[in-house]
Design a protein around this motif. Structure first.
Motif, PDB file in Angstrom:
ATOM      1  N   GLY A 116       0.793  -1.232   0.000  1.00  0.00           N
ATOM      2  CA  GLY A 116       0.000   0.000   0.000  1.00  0.00           C
ATOM      3  C   GLY A 116       0.815   1.267   0.000  1.00  0.00           C
ATOM      4  N   ASP A 165       2.375  -5.825  -3.842  1.00  0.00           N
ATOM      5  CA  ASP A 165       0.940  -5.887  -4.156  1.00  0.00           C
ATOM      6  C   ASP A 165       0.319  -4.496  -4.166  1.00  0.00           C
ATOM      7  OD1 ASP A 165       1.099  -8.700  -4.197  1.00  0.00           O
ATOM      8  OD2 ASP A 165       0.868  -8.776  -2.030  1.00  0.00           O
ATOM      9  N   THR A 166       1.004  -3.558  -4.790  1.00  0.00           N
ATOM     10  CA  THR A 166       0.547  -2.168  -4.803  1.00  0.00           C
ATOM     11  C   THR A 166       0.536  -1.638  -6.227  1.00  0.00           C
ATOM     12  OG1 THR A 166       1.502  -1.812  -2.609  1.00  0.00           O
ATOM     13  CG2 THR A 166       0.990   0.154  -3.886  1.00  0.00           C
ATOM     14  N   PHE A 213      -3.666   1.938  -4.978  1.00  0.00           N
ATOM     15  CA  PHE A 213      -4.548   0.794  -4.748  1.00  0.00           C
ATOM     16  C   PHE A 213      -3.729  -0.455  -4.473  1.00  0.00           C
ATOM     17  CE2 PHE A 213      -4.001   1.246  -9.352  1.00  0.00           C
ATOM     18  CZ  PHE A 213      -3.664  -0.026  -9.769  1.00  0.00           C
ATOM     19  N   LYS A 214      -4.346  -1.401  -3.775  1.00  0.00           N
ATOM     20  CA  LYS A 214      -3.729  -2.694  -3.512  1.00  0.00           C
ATOM     21  C   LYS A 214      -4.148  -3.676  -4.601  1.00  0.00           C
ATOM     22  CE  LYS A 214      -3.318  -2.455   1.538  1.00  0.00           C
ATOM     23  NZ  LYS A 214      -3.724  -3.077   2.832  1.00  0.00           N
ATOM     24  N   ILE A 216      -4.939  -7.348  -5.583  1.00  0.00           N
ATOM     25  CA  ILE A 216      -5.377  -8.584  -4.943  1.00  0.00           C
ATOM     26  C   ILE A 216      -5.250  -9.737  -5.936  1.00  0.00           C
ATOM     27  CG2 ILE A 216      -7.274  -9.727  -3.728  1.00  0.00           C
ATOM     28  CD1 ILE A 216      -6.151  -7.259  -2.311  1.00  0.00           C
ATOM     29  N   ARG A 312     -13.278  -4.968  -9.000  1.00  0.00           N
ATOM     30  CA  ARG A 312     -13.476  -4.826  -7.558  1.00  0.00           C
ATOM     31  C   ARG A 312     -14.904  -5.194  -7.202  1.00  0.00           C
ATOM     32  NH1 ARG A 312     -15.278  -1.050  -3.937  1.00  0.00           N
ATOM     33  NH2 ARG A 312     -15.610   0.560  -5.521  1.00  0.00           N
ATOM     34  N   MET A 316     -14.866  -6.082  -1.432  1.00  0.00           N
ATOM     35  CA  MET A 316     -13.484  -5.631  -1.352  1.00  0.00           C
ATOM     36  C   MET A 316     -13.436  -4.186  -0.874  1.00  0.00           C
ATOM     37  SD  MET A 316     -12.224  -7.307  -4.975  1.00  0.00           S
ATOM     38  CE  MET A 316     -10.643  -6.467  -5.021  1.00  0.00           C
ATOM     39  N   ASN A 319     -10.051   0.599  -2.077  1.00  0.00           N
ATOM     40  CA  ASN A 319      -8.716   0.772  -2.645  1.00  0.00           C
ATOM     41  C   ASN A 319      -8.106  -0.542  -3.135  1.00  0.00           C
ATOM     42  OD1 ASN A 319      -8.538  -0.236  -0.043  1.00  0.00           O
ATOM     43  ND2 ASN A 319      -6.554   0.685   0.358  1.00  0.00           N
ATOM     44  N   GLU A 320      -8.900  -1.611  -3.263  1.00  0.00           N
ATOM     45  CA  GLU A 320      -8.398  -2.905  -3.716  1.00  0.00           C
ATOM     46  C   GLU A 320      -8.859  -3.197  -5.142  1.00  0.00           C
ATOM     47  OE1 GLU A 320      -8.068  -5.365   0.511  1.00  0.00           O
ATOM     48  OE2 GLU A 320      -9.859  -5.618  -0.745  1.00  0.00           O
ATOM     49  N   GLN A 321      -7.977  -3.819  -5.931  1.00  0.00           N
ATOM     50  CA  GLN A 321      -8.295  -4.161  -7.321  1.00  0.00           C
ATOM     51  C   GLN A 321      -7.664  -5.504  -7.669  1.00  0.00           C
ATOM     52  OE1 GLN A 321     -10.132  -2.252  -9.302  1.00  0.00           O
ATOM     53  NE2 GLN A 321      -9.974  -0.155  -8.509  1.00  0.00           N
TER      54      GLN A 321
END
Length: 552
Positions: A116, A165-166, A213-214, A216, A312, A316, A319-321
């Motif tokens: 992040g 993972d960012t 964004f993170k 995933i 997303r 979730m 900020n996660e994708q």
């Protein structure tokens, strides 16, 4: 000493505490301990690869003396670093988490990044004043919106390092603003470290706001998913029309997703259940799985490039994708074409796509060999799922590990030639960088693809509109008398020769590889869509054969 002999690089995964140095002659050395005098191996180490959770300090002089720079990410050219030349000594240690902070006066104070987090550097190759942002830091929300709020930051960023993972969306203007007619050049997603923003879509010293964004893993969200180049159908008036499509099918776990937001890593148009949606880095469409928990997303396959899908679910965090690139299978199949596949290739109507009266079998074989070898430079992450997994990896990069020796593909009378190491080095020294070379549109009736909107713009073909990242490369190849392909320090170079100039293109993305392959294919095939139609059936045949082999 923890040192291996100088060898040809293979880009193997590096463990924590390991680094690899690549010399200008493409020889490598693997290190696990400090070296006070690198000249015992080579005095011209140019590229640096770093294992996970590892820090490296480069020194200008022997004995860990002189100007130094601490590095936490791979460097394609250490002469762009703070030391400004090949390093003469080097220290290796664990990457440690430094004291929390937002603004650092130099790169050595930054340390290890957490998931992040994003580090923005004032210079290429990750050095100089550094700003670190976190997607979870509410205190920084205003700063992410407007870089003018932090002294010296606005329009100053030249390289970017990401935490694990960012991903980050870059904006040319403050407050995430984008001019409607310039979306392709004023907004950009990145999911990998960028050592030099001069190669990016938004550009160097041009960023004024960012969204973090993170990323995933798909297998953490979907029950399964597939991405395939397939035959599809649509109604055009009262007629059912066939077309080639990149099709992504998502299967959700029961009761795991009531709705899904889908955006993309670049401007594109998708189709879902007969309805088209234009999406990009921030514009999305909300979709719902059907009764069987499936969503099928289709792009028309008018070329070898496709933007990645960003997905997303409501469950979730905002900020996660999940990021998926639909063209992975097609790219892998090009790298595995059988002998004479292009010579015998047919389109959807069964017509040969190569004009055998204009090109010999040997000429077409030369084209096929080049596009296979070039596409083989696109590699996928070492942590990709095993072959029998229900999901595929979306992580990809371009590596020169598959290029043993440089070669030249001559146009006109098409032919491949070997290039000696001396000839290759001479070409590299003579060539003008593509960043410095003004490349005009080629003359003639094929100056632009149908629907093209000028230099660096977008195009609309069959309802699909997307940015052509490698347009400069494509234009140069159209004018070329030949192109020489090789690798230096693990980085792929295409040196394009025209009647007026010699231009060096550094090839560091799958998109650039695909643009080159398209341009070369069009030397013997009238239109890339014909090649896509052949590739569609070739991919399906390979899929059936693999299935039959497993079943048998």
């Amino acid at each position: 000493m923890g040192v291996t002999t100088l060898v040809t690089p293979v880009n193997r995964p590096l463990s924590a505490g390991e680094i690899e140095l690549v010399a200008i002659d493409n020889a490598t050395v693997l290190l696990k301990q400090d070296v006070a005098d690198l000249s015992r191996f080579s005095s011209r180490f140019q590229k640096l690869r770093i294992g996970q959770n590892t820090a490296v300090t480069l020194y200008q002089d022997n004995g860990f003396e002189g100007t130094s720079q601490k590095c936490y990410a791979d460097l394609p050219d250490m002469r762009l670093s703070r030391i400004g030349n090949f390093p003469k000594s080097i220290r290796i240690g664990p990457a440690e988490r430094m004291s929390p902070g937002k603004i650092f006066e130099n790169e050595g104070l930054v340390g290890k990044l957490e998931p992040g987090e994003v580090a923005l550097y004032e210079n290429v190759a990750y050095w100089g004043k550094t700003w670190v942002f976190s997607e979870g830091d509410n205190d920084l929300s205003d700063n992410l919106l407007d870089f003018r709020d932090l002294p010296g930051l606005n329009d100053q960023v030249s390289s970017i390092r990401l935490g694990p993972d960012t991903g980050v969306t870059l904006f040319k203007h403050v407050n995430f603003k984008v001019n409607e007619g310039k979306r392709e050049t004023e907004i950009e997603d990145i999911v990998e470290n960028v050592p030099d923003l001069r190669e990016s879509q938004v550009g160097d010293d041009a960023i004024s706001s960012v969204k973090i964004f993170k990323v995933i893993a798909p297998e953490d969200i979907f029950d399964s998913y597939t991405t395939r180049l397939s035959q599809d159908y649509r109604m055009v008036g009262d007629t059912l029309e066939e077309f080639s499509a990149y099709r992504t099918t998502l299967r959700f776990k029961p009761d795991s997703a009531s709705e899904v937001k889908v955006s993309a890593t670049d401007l594109t148009t998708i189709e879902v259940e007969g309805i088209t949606h234009e999406i990009d880095e921030v514009r999305s469409v909300t979709l719902k799985p059907n009764e069987l928990n499936f969503i099928m997303i289709t792009y028309e396959a008018d070329g070898l490039n496709t933007p990645g899908l960003k997905i997303r679910t409501r469950e979730m965090a905002p900020n996660e994708q999940v990021v998926i690139f639909p063209n992975q299978e097609a790219h892998q199949q090009i790298a595995e074409l059988e002998d004479d596949a292009l010579w015998n290739a047919t389109d959807a109507q069964g017509n040969l796509i190569v004009d055998r009266t204009a090109h010999s079998k040997e000429e077409v074989a030369s084209v096929q060999n080049t596009i296979k070898r070039v596409m083989a430079t696109v590699t996928y992450a070492e942590n990709a799922p095993v072959a029998n997994s229900r999901v595929q990896s979306s992580n990809r990069n371009v590596s020169g590990a598959t290029i043993d020796n440089p070669w030249e593909l001559k146009f006109g009378s098409i032919k491949e030639n070997k290039i000696s190491s001396d000839e290759w080095q001479q070409l590299l020294s003579q060539a003008t960088s593509s960043e410095a070379a003004p490349i005009s549109e080629p003359s003639g009736k094929d100056t632009q693809l149908p629907g093209a909107i000028g230099f660096g713009g977008a195009r609309r073909v069959g309802g699909i509109r997307r940015f052509r990242i490698g347009r400069r490369l494509r234009n140069a190849v159209k004018k070329a008398t030949s192109v020489v392909i090789g690798a230096v320090k693990g980085v792929v170079h295409f040196i394009v020769k025209t009647a007026e100039e010699v231009i060096d293109f550094v090839i560091d993305t799958a998109e650039k590889v695909a643009e080159f392959v398209e341009a070369v294919v069009e030397k013997v095939v009238n239109g890339i869509k014909k090649f896509i139609e052949f590739l569609q059936f070739f991919v399906q045949l390979g899929r059936h054969l693999r299935h039959a082999k497993v079943s048998g």
